[in-house]
Design an enzyme around this catalytic site. Structure first.
Site, PDB file in Angstrom:
ATOM      1  N   LYS A 113      57.915 -11.931-141.428  1.00  0.00           N
ATOM      2  CA  LYS A 113      56.851 -11.919-140.762  1.00  0.00           C
ATOM      3  C   LYS A 113      56.644 -10.790-139.830  1.00  0.00           C
ATOM      4  O   LYS A 113      57.635 -10.118-139.376  1.00  0.00           O
ATOM      5  CB  LYS A 113      56.779 -13.222-139.841  1.00  0.00           C
ATOM      6  CG  LYS A 113      56.209 -14.205-140.917  1.00  0.00           C
ATOM      7  CD  LYS A 113      56.041 -15.498-140.156  1.00  0.00           C
ATOM      8  CE  LYS A 113      55.652 -16.622-141.414  1.00  0.00           C
ATOM      9  NZ  LYS A 113      55.332 -17.917-141.081  1.00  0.00           N
TER      10      LYS A 113
ATOM     11  N   ARG B 151      62.117 -21.708-143.950  1.00  0.00           N
ATOM     12  CA  ARG B 151      61.234 -21.561-145.150  1.00  0.00           C
ATOM     13  C   ARG B 151      61.559 -19.936-145.235  1.00  0.00           C
ATOM     14  O   ARG B 151      61.256 -19.144-144.541  1.00  0.00           O
ATOM     15  CB  ARG B 151      59.715 -21.945-144.815  1.00  0.00           C
ATOM     16  CG  ARG B 151      58.954 -21.656-145.880  1.00  0.00           C
ATOM     17  CD  ARG B 151      57.413 -21.913-145.443  1.00  0.00           C
ATOM     18  NE  ARG B 151      56.584 -21.915-146.407  1.00  0.00           N
ATOM     19  CZ  ARG B 151      55.800 -20.392-146.630  1.00  0.00           C
ATOM     20  NH1 ARG B 151      56.256 -19.311-145.793  1.00  0.00           N
ATOM     21  NH2 ARG B 151      55.134 -20.406-147.655  1.00  0.00           N
TER      22      ARG B 151
HETATM   23  N1  HH2 Z   1      54.030 -19.491-143.115  1.00  0.00           N
HETATM   24  C1  HH2 Z   1      53.676 -19.006-144.169  1.00  0.00           C
HETATM   25  C2  HH2 Z   1      52.790 -19.975-144.953  1.00  0.00           C
HETATM   26  N2  HH2 Z   1      53.163 -21.352-144.844  1.00  0.00           N
HETATM   27  N3  HH2 Z   1      54.308 -22.999-143.882  1.00  0.00           N
HETATM   28  C3  HH2 Z   1      55.006 -23.599-142.909  1.00  0.00           C
HETATM   29  N4  HH2 Z   1      55.488 -24.919-142.935  1.00  0.00           N
HETATM   30  N5  HH2 Z   1      55.635 -22.567-141.984  1.00  0.00           N
HETATM   31  C4  HH2 Z   1      55.390 -21.283-142.013  1.00  0.00           C
HETATM   32  O1  HH2 Z   1      55.911 -20.549-141.091  1.00  0.00           O
HETATM   33  C5  HH2 Z   1      54.615 -20.690-143.111  1.00  0.00           C
HETATM   34  C6  HH2 Z   1      54.096 -21.621-143.899  1.00  0.00           C
HETATM   35  C7  HH2 Z   1      53.172 -17.642-144.070  1.00  0.00           C
HETATM   36  O2  HH2 Z   1      54.089 -16.930-145.184  1.00  0.00           O
HETATM   37  P1  HH2 Z   1      53.826 -16.731-146.662  1.00  0.00           P
HETATM   38  O3  HH2 Z   1      53.515 -18.077-147.395  1.00  0.00           O
HETATM   39  O4  HH2 Z   1      54.792 -15.853-147.069  1.00  0.00           O
HETATM   40  O5  HH2 Z   1      52.418 -15.851-146.547  1.00  0.00           O
HETATM   41  P2  HH2 Z   1      51.007 -16.248-146.889  1.00  0.00           P
HETATM   42  O6  HH2 Z   1      50.549 -17.178-146.197  1.00  0.00           O
HETATM   43  O7  HH2 Z   1      50.112 -14.682-146.830  1.00  0.00           O
HETATM   44  O8  HH2 Z   1      50.970 -16.818-148.450  1.00  0.00           O
END
Ligand code: HH2
Length: 289
Positions: free
Chosen positions: A232, A267
């Site tokens: 992040k 995660r």
């Molecule tokens: N962060 C993201 C997405 N989903 N779910 C939970 N429970 N906690 C988190 O911190 C979280 C999440 C963001 O990360 P990522 O999936 O890599 O990115 P994007 O939302 O751009 O797909």
């Protein structure tokens, strides 16, 4: 080896459908983004076969859960129509469910997507909007899925526009406790609920650090705690790494710190490296193997 098991245990568990995830050791949730625009791996796994292969490789690398998302929630990301999100995640979930015995989770804010994903074989609803939608609460109540209630201030499109809190930790904790009570009142067993402070979702770097520093106050609510710091922006701000892919070391450091201070579930994108780091830390801690 995956950590899901069936049956009774005297240990703390997170019950996700037929899977009971034991929380005596850190659970690793591997991220599978079937999206063209996710902040760190957007476009890598839009192709169905590549996505399925990546999901399998996350499990081989030691993921205890594979979290499948079809809509990016990065600040300013475009909303995805539900039909498109369903088609992205369900083909991948149904294929993985045939071959994997680790639980699959669906990362979605949309009730119809959650419903379709559970029918396709997912056993966890990971809702970054924290079950604000009563339809999402109803779906959780009508099934035996595990749920992740995440805190997000506002909406993805605007959440990073100067977020303001009085005391970020108290406000996030109050929100999570309230939503957990709402789900329990609707009939979701306490053992199915995990809480997530939502690192980076309507928070400045300072807020993120405060939430991590005082994670124990959220863990004190007694539910399993999930933390997502992987790659992040605040990690990049601390390390000077502008490219998300280059934020592995900082991400693992923050993840280990969180695990030491109350996180049960991490995660992560980098499952193999996180699994190795956790294994060494747990051996030093003397946690059972
Ligand atoms: N962060 C993201 C997405 N989903 N779910 C939970 N429970 N906690 C988190 O911190 C979280 C999440 C963001 O990360 P990522 O999936 O890599 O990115 P994007 O939302 O751009 O797909």
């Amino acid at each position: 080896m995956g950590r899901a098991a069936t049956g009774e245990s005297s240990h703390r568990i997170w019950q996700c459908g037929r899977h009971a995830l034991h929380l005596d050791r850190t659970v690793i949730m591997g991220i599978l983004n079937v999206t063209p625009d996710s902040f760190s791996d957007g476009g890598h796994y839009v192709n169905r076969n590549r996505a399925i292969e990546h999901g399998m490789s996350l499990a081989r690398a030691g993921a205890d859960v594979v979290d499948v998302g079809g809509e990016s929630t990065r600040p300013g990301a475009a909303e995805v129509p539900a039909a498109e999100e369903i088609s992205r995640v369900c083909t991948v979930i149904s294929a993985l469910a045939l071959d994997l015995d680790v639980p699959l989770s669906v990362d979605t804010r949309h009730a119809e997507v959650a419903k379709a994903a559970l029918a396709a074989g997912a056993t966890i609803i990971n809702d970054v909007s924290g079950f604000r939608d009563p339809a999402m609460v109803q779906i959780a109540a009508a099934t035996d899925a595990g749920v992740v209630i995440m805190h997000m201030l506002g909406e993805p499109g605007t959440m990073q526009d100067a977020p303001v809190y009085g005391d970020v930790v108290s406000e996030v904790r109050e929100y999570l406790a309230g939503q957990a009570a709402l789900l329990e009142d609707a009939g979701v067993a306490r053992s199915r609920i995990a809480l997530d402070p939502g690192i980076g979702f309507g928070k400045t770097s300072k807020h993120n650090l405060e939430l991590l520093r005082r994670l124990g106050e959220i863990a004190a609510l007694g539910y399993p705690v999930l933390v997502g710091v992987s790659r992040k922006r605040f990690i990049g701000e601390l390390t000077g790494e502008a490219i998300p892919l280059h934020r592995k070391t900082g991400s693992i450091s923050a993840g280990l710190w969180a695990a030491e201070h109350g996180a049960d579930i991490l995660r992560v994108h980098d499952v193999k490296q996180t699994r190795e780091a956790v294994r060494v830390w747990e051996a030093i801690e003397g946690k059972c193997r």
